[in-house]
Design a protein around this motif. Structure first.
Motif, PDB file in Angstrom:
ATOM      1  N   PRO A  31       0.797  -1.232   0.000  1.00 36.19           N
ATOM      2  CA  PRO A  31       0.000   0.000   0.000  1.00 36.19           C
ATOM      3  C   PRO A  31       0.827   1.277   0.000  1.00 36.19           C
ATOM      4  CG  PRO A  31      -0.966  -1.597   1.493  1.00 36.19           C
ATOM      5  CD  PRO A  31       0.352  -2.175   1.056  1.00 36.19           C
ATOM      6  N   THR A  32       1.980   1.275   0.651  1.00 32.86           N
ATOM      7  CA  THR A  32       2.805   2.486   0.705  1.00 32.86           C
ATOM      8  C   THR A  32       3.556   2.732  -0.599  1.00 32.86           C
ATOM      9  OG1 THR A  32       4.473   1.124   1.802  1.00 32.86           O
ATOM     10  CG2 THR A  32       3.084   2.526   3.209  1.00 32.86           C
ATOM     11  N   CYS A  33       3.644   1.721  -1.459  1.00 31.94           N
ATOM     12  CA  CYS A  33       4.250   1.850  -2.794  1.00 31.94           C
ATOM     13  C   CYS A  33       3.286   1.172  -3.768  1.00 31.94           C
ATOM     14  CB  CYS A  33       5.618   1.179  -2.848  1.00 31.94           C
ATOM     15  SG  CYS A  33       6.857   1.906  -1.759  1.00 31.94           S
ATOM     16  N   PRO A  34       2.222   1.859  -4.173  1.00 33.39           N
ATOM     17  CA  PRO A  34       1.111   1.216  -4.890  1.00 33.39           C
ATOM     18  C   PRO A  34       1.492   0.475  -6.157  1.00 33.39           C
ATOM     19  CG  PRO A  34       0.492   3.415  -4.144  1.00 33.39           C
ATOM     20  CD  PRO A  34       1.963   3.283  -3.892  1.00 33.39           C
ATOM     21  N   GLU A  35       2.611   0.803  -6.769  1.00 34.39           N
ATOM     22  CA  GLU A  35       2.994   0.119  -8.001  1.00 34.39           C
ATOM     23  C   GLU A  35       3.732  -1.190  -7.737  1.00 34.39           C
ATOM     24  OE1 GLU A  35       5.194   2.831 -10.404  1.00 34.39           O
ATOM     25  OE2 GLU A  35       3.507   4.202 -10.695  1.00 34.39           O
ATOM     26  N   TRP A  36       4.027  -1.476  -6.473  1.00 26.31           N
ATOM     27  CA  TRP A  36       4.832  -2.642  -6.112  1.00 26.31           C
ATOM     28  C   TRP A  36       4.013  -3.755  -5.496  1.00 26.31           C
ATOM     29  CZ3 TRP A  36       9.934  -0.831  -3.281  1.00 26.31           C
ATOM     30  CH2 TRP A  36      10.857  -0.379  -4.253  1.00 26.31           C
ATOM     31  N   GLN A  37       4.495  -4.982  -5.704  1.00 29.64           N
ATOM     32  CA  GLN A  37       4.145  -6.123  -4.881  1.00 29.64           C
ATOM     33  C   GLN A  37       5.358  -6.440  -3.998  1.00 29.64           C
ATOM     34  OE1 GLN A  37       2.952  -8.416  -8.498  1.00 29.64           O
ATOM     35  NE2 GLN A  37       1.238  -9.087  -7.214  1.00 29.64           N
ATOM     36  N   VAL A  38       5.167  -7.318  -3.029  1.00 27.35           N
ATOM     37  CA  VAL A  38       6.261  -7.617  -2.097  1.00 27.35           C
ATOM     38  C   VAL A  38       7.492  -8.136  -2.841  1.00 27.35           C
ATOM     39  CG1 VAL A  38       6.958  -9.191  -0.235  1.00 27.35           C
ATOM     40  CG2 VAL A  38       4.820  -7.915  -0.060  1.00 27.35           C
ATOM     41  N   ARG A  39       7.307  -8.873  -3.918  1.00 29.44           N
ATOM     42  CA  ARG A  39       8.467  -9.366  -4.674  1.00 29.44           C
ATOM     43  C   ARG A  39       9.310  -8.201  -5.195  1.00 29.44           C
ATOM     44  NH1 ARG A  39       4.239 -11.078  -7.815  1.00 29.44           N
ATOM     45  NH2 ARG A  39       4.614 -13.224  -7.102  1.00 29.44           N
ATOM     46  N   ASP A  40       8.657  -7.106  -5.619  1.00 34.12           N
ATOM     47  CA  ASP A  40       9.405  -5.934  -6.089  1.00 34.12           C
ATOM     48  C   ASP A  40      10.187  -5.303  -4.954  1.00 34.12           C
ATOM     49  OD1 ASP A  40       8.230  -5.975  -8.806  1.00 34.12           O
ATOM     50  OD2 ASP A  40       6.381  -5.462  -7.751  1.00 34.12           O
ATOM     51  N   LEU A  41       9.562  -5.238  -3.794  1.00 29.88           N
ATOM     52  CA  LEU A  41      10.214  -4.664  -2.618  1.00 29.88           C
ATOM     53  C   LEU A  41      11.451  -5.471  -2.235  1.00 29.88           C
ATOM     54  CD1 LEU A  41      10.188  -2.763  -0.141  1.00 29.88           C
ATOM     55  CD2 LEU A  41       8.628  -4.380   0.947  1.00 29.88           C
ATOM     56  N   LEU A  42      11.337  -6.799  -2.211  1.00 30.53           N
ATOM     57  CA  LEU A  42      12.472  -7.648  -1.851  1.00 30.53           C
ATOM     58  C   LEU A  42      13.573  -7.564  -2.892  1.00 30.53           C
ATOM     59  CD1 LEU A  42      10.619 -10.820  -0.560  1.00 30.53           C
ATOM     60  CD2 LEU A  42      11.936  -9.203   0.818  1.00 30.53           C
ATOM     61  N   ARG A  43      13.205  -7.563  -4.161  1.00 35.58           N
ATOM     62  CA  ARG A  43      14.224  -7.474  -5.210  1.00 35.58           C
ATOM     63  C   ARG A  43      14.981  -6.150  -5.135  1.00 35.58           C
ATOM     64  NH1 ARG A  43      10.256  -9.968  -9.925  1.00 35.58           N
ATOM     65  NH2 ARG A  43      10.554 -12.171  -9.348  1.00 35.58           N
ATOM     66  N   HIS A  44      14.243  -5.066  -4.941  1.00 35.94           N
ATOM     67  CA  HIS A  44      14.888  -3.754  -4.856  1.00 35.94           C
ATOM     68  C   HIS A  44      15.800  -3.655  -3.631  1.00 35.94           C
ATOM     69  CE1 HIS A  44      15.468   0.575  -4.623  1.00 35.94           C
ATOM     70  NE2 HIS A  44      15.048   0.504  -3.367  1.00 35.94           N
ATOM     71  N   THR A  45      15.259  -3.946  -2.451  1.00 34.42           N
ATOM     72  CA  THR A  45      16.042  -3.765  -1.226  1.00 34.42           C
ATOM     73  C   THR A  45      17.210  -4.742  -1.170  1.00 34.42           C
ATOM     74  OG1 THR A  45      13.958  -3.157  -0.155  1.00 34.42           O
ATOM     75  CG2 THR A  45      15.866  -3.432   1.257  1.00 34.42           C
ATOM     76  N   GLY A  46      16.982  -5.977  -1.605  1.00 30.65           N
ATOM     77  CA  GLY A  46      18.073  -6.941  -1.631  1.00 30.65           C
ATOM     78  C   GLY A  46      19.181  -6.530  -2.585  1.00 30.65           C
ATOM     79  N   ALA A  47      18.814  -5.971  -3.741  1.00 31.14           N
ATOM     80  CA  ALA A  47      19.826  -5.497  -4.691  1.00 31.14           C
ATOM     81  C   ALA A  47      20.612  -4.328  -4.114  1.00 31.14           C
ATOM     82  CB  ALA A  47      19.162  -5.106  -6.008  1.00 31.14           C
ATOM     83  N   VAL A  48      19.927  -3.416  -3.435  1.00 30.44           N
ATOM     84  CA  VAL A  48      20.613  -2.271  -2.825  1.00 30.44           C
ATOM     85  C   VAL A  48      21.578  -2.745  -1.738  1.00 30.44           C
ATOM     86  CG1 VAL A  48      20.266  -0.224  -1.388  1.00 30.44           C
ATOM     87  CG2 VAL A  48      18.841  -0.582  -3.406  1.00 30.44           C
ATOM     88  N   HIS A  49      21.154  -3.729  -0.939  1.00 30.03           N
ATOM     89  CA  HIS A  49      22.049  -4.258   0.101  1.00 30.03           C
ATOM     90  C   HIS A  49      23.317  -4.850  -0.520  1.00 30.03           C
ATOM     91  CE1 HIS A  49      18.767  -4.830   3.418  1.00 30.03           C
ATOM     92  NE2 HIS A  49      19.060  -3.564   3.193  1.00 30.03           N
ATOM     93  N   ARG A  50      23.181  -5.620  -1.581  1.00 33.98           N
ATOM     94  CA  ARG A  50      24.351  -6.212  -2.222  1.00 33.98           C
ATOM     95  C   ARG A  50      25.222  -5.151  -2.873  1.00 33.98           C
ATOM     96  NH1 ARG A  50      20.879 -10.328  -1.710  1.00 33.98           N
ATOM     97  NH2 ARG A  50      21.673 -12.484  -1.862  1.00 33.98           N
ATOM     98  N   TRP A  51      24.600  -4.153  -3.447  1.00 32.15           N
ATOM     99  CA  TRP A  51      25.323  -3.024  -4.057  1.00 32.15           C
ATOM    100  C   TRP A  51      26.160  -2.299  -3.017  1.00 32.15           C
ATOM    101  CZ3 TRP A  51      23.607   2.305  -3.355  1.00 32.15           C
ATOM    102  CH2 TRP A  51      24.241   3.234  -4.195  1.00 32.15           C
ATOM    103  N   ALA A  52      25.557  -1.969  -1.881  1.00 39.83           N
ATOM    104  CA  ALA A  52      26.280  -1.252  -0.828  1.00 39.83           C
ATOM    105  C   ALA A  52      27.413  -2.100  -0.267  1.00 39.83           C
ATOM    106  CB  ALA A  52      25.310  -0.856   0.276  1.00 39.83           C
ATOM    107  N   ALA A  53      27.154  -3.396  -0.049  1.00 35.82           N
ATOM    108  CA  ALA A  53      28.196  -4.276   0.484  1.00 35.82           C
ATOM    109  C   ALA A  53      29.381  -4.353  -0.474  1.00 35.82           C
ATOM    110  CB  ALA A  53      27.624  -5.667   0.742  1.00 35.82           C
ATOM    111  N   ALA A  54      29.110  -4.413  -1.777  1.00 36.36           N
ATOM    112  CA  ALA A  54      30.194  -4.484  -2.757  1.00 36.36           C
ATOM    113  C   ALA A  54      31.025  -3.207  -2.772  1.00 36.36           C
ATOM    114  CB  ALA A  54      29.624  -4.759  -4.155  1.00 36.36           C
ATOM    115  N   VAL A  55      30.370  -2.061  -2.663  1.00 38.50           N
ATOM    116  CA  VAL A  55      31.107  -0.793  -2.647  1.00 38.50           C
ATOM    117  C   VAL A  55      32.116  -0.783  -1.510  1.00 38.50           C
ATOM    118  CG1 VAL A  55      30.888   1.687  -2.216  1.00 38.50           C
ATOM    119  CG2 VAL A  55      29.309   0.565  -3.781  1.00 38.50           C
ATOM    120  N   VAL A  56      31.690  -1.205  -0.327  1.00 38.77           N
ATOM    121  CA  VAL A  56      32.579  -1.179   0.841  1.00 38.77           C
ATOM    122  C   VAL A  56      33.603  -2.300   0.777  1.00 38.77           C
ATOM    123  CG1 VAL A  56      32.670  -1.342   3.359  1.00 38.77           C
ATOM    124  CG2 VAL A  56      30.826  -0.053   2.265  1.00 38.77           C
ATOM    125  N   ALA A  57      33.163  -3.517   0.498  1.00 36.72           N
ATOM    126  CA  ALA A  57      34.079  -4.671   0.513  1.00 36.72           C
ATOM    127  C   ALA A  57      35.166  -4.541  -0.554  1.00 36.72           C
ATOM    128  CB  ALA A  57      33.289  -5.962   0.310  1.00 36.72           C
TER     129      ALA A  57
END
Length: 242
Positions: A31-57
Motif C-alpha cells: 500500500p505504501t508503494c502502490p505500483e509494487w508487490q512484495v516481490r518488487d520490494l524484496l528485489r529492490h532492497t536486496g539489490a541495494v544491500h548487495r550493491w552497498a556491500a560491494a562498494v565497501v568490501a
C-alpha cells in the motif's frame, strides 16, 4: 548516532522486513508503494544491500549499478533477501573505520555514510513490507527517526536533483515535538537550503513526533496538519519523492 548504533538498527530492521515479507507473501500489494508487490520490494532492497556491500568490501570509487534478480520468487526470494542483508551487516561490521570508497552524501567517513544510509533505507522499506502484511507496524525510535529526517532534509534535498522548489523564496519549518529537533527549510528556484534551527519567520510549520514526521516526510504516512500555508505542505507531498 554512532556507526555501531546504525549497524544495530540495520540488523533489526532487515530482520523485521524479511519477517513481514514472508508473512505477507510475495504476491501481496504494497500500500505504501502502490505500483509494487512484495516481490518488487524484496528485489529492490536486496539489490541495494548487495550493491552497498560491494562498494565497501571492494573499496569501489565508482559504484556498479544494482542488479535485481528476475528468476527468484516466493520463499527463494525471501531467502535471497536474507542472505544479502546478512552479508551487508557483516561487511559493514568488519570494515575498517577508515575504509575509502564511494559515498554520495556528506558524512564523517564512507563507513559512517553506508551504515547510516542502509539503516534508513531498510527501515523505510520495512514499513513498506509491514504495510503489505497488515497489522500494527514496529515503532521507529525517536532518535533514529530524527536522524532520518536530518539525512533526508540536509542530505538528499541538499542535492541539485531535489525537485522541492518554489518560484519565489518560501520558508517551511519542521519540528519534532518529542526530541526537540527543528529544521528550517528555505525554498526557492534552487535546491532547498536547510538549517537545524528555528530562525526567521516560517510560512508553514509541520509539527509532530519524530516517528510521525519521519514516515510522513518519506511519504509513508500522511503529513501532520500544517500550521500556516497548506500549499507548502502539499508541495512537499507532490515533489519530494526520492
Amino acid at each position: 548516532m554512532e556507526t555501531a548504533e546504525f549497524l544495530q538498527a540495520l540488523e533489526t530492521e532487515g530482520r523485521l522486513l524479511a519477517a513481514a515479507a514472508e508473512e505477507a507473501g510475495t504476491d501481496a500489494k504494497v500500500p505504501t508503494c502502490p505500483e509494487w508487490q512484495v516481490r518488487d520490494l524484496l528485489r529492490h532492497t536486496g539489490a541495494v544491500h548487495r550493491w552497498a556491500a560491494a562498494v565497501v568490501a571492494e573499496r569501489l570509487t565508482e559504484p556498479r549499478p544494482p542488479a535485481e534478480p528476475t528468476d527468484l520468487d516466493g520463499g527463494e526470494l525471501v531467502a535471497w533477501y536474507r542472505a544479502g542483508h546478512r552479508d551487508l551487516v557483516d561487511t559493514l561490521a568488519g570494515a575498517s573505520p577508515d575504509v575509502e570508497c564511494f559515498a554520495f552524501l556528506p558524512a564523517p567517513s564512507p563507513l559512517a555514510f553506508w551504515a547510516r544510509r542502509q539503516a534508513h533505507e531498510t527501515a523505510v522499506h520495512r514499513v513498506d513490507a509491514e504495510s503489505a502484511r497488515g497489522g500494527a507496524p514496529a515503532p521507529v525510535a525517536p532518535e533514529f527517526a530524527t536522524d532520518g529526517i536530518d539525512e533526508l532534509l540536509l542530505g538528499f534535498h541538499g542535492r541539485s536533483r531535489s525537485r522541492v522548489r518554489t518560484p519565489r523564496p518560501r520558508v517551511l519549518r519542521i519540528r519534532a515535538e518529542d526530541t526537540g529537533a527543528v529544521w528550517t527549510v528555505r525554498l526557492s528556484p534552487e535546491p532547498p537550503m536547510t538549517t537545524r534551527d528555528a530562525s526567521g519567520e516560517a510560512e508553514c510549520e509541520l509539527s509532530a513526533g519524530a516517528e510521525q514526521l519521519y514516515l510522513a516526510l518519506w511519504n509513508r504516512a500522511p503529513l501532520p496538519t500544517a500550521a500556516g500555508d497548506q500549499a507548502l505542505a502539499s508541495l512537499w507531498r507532490e515533489t519530494s519523492a526520492i
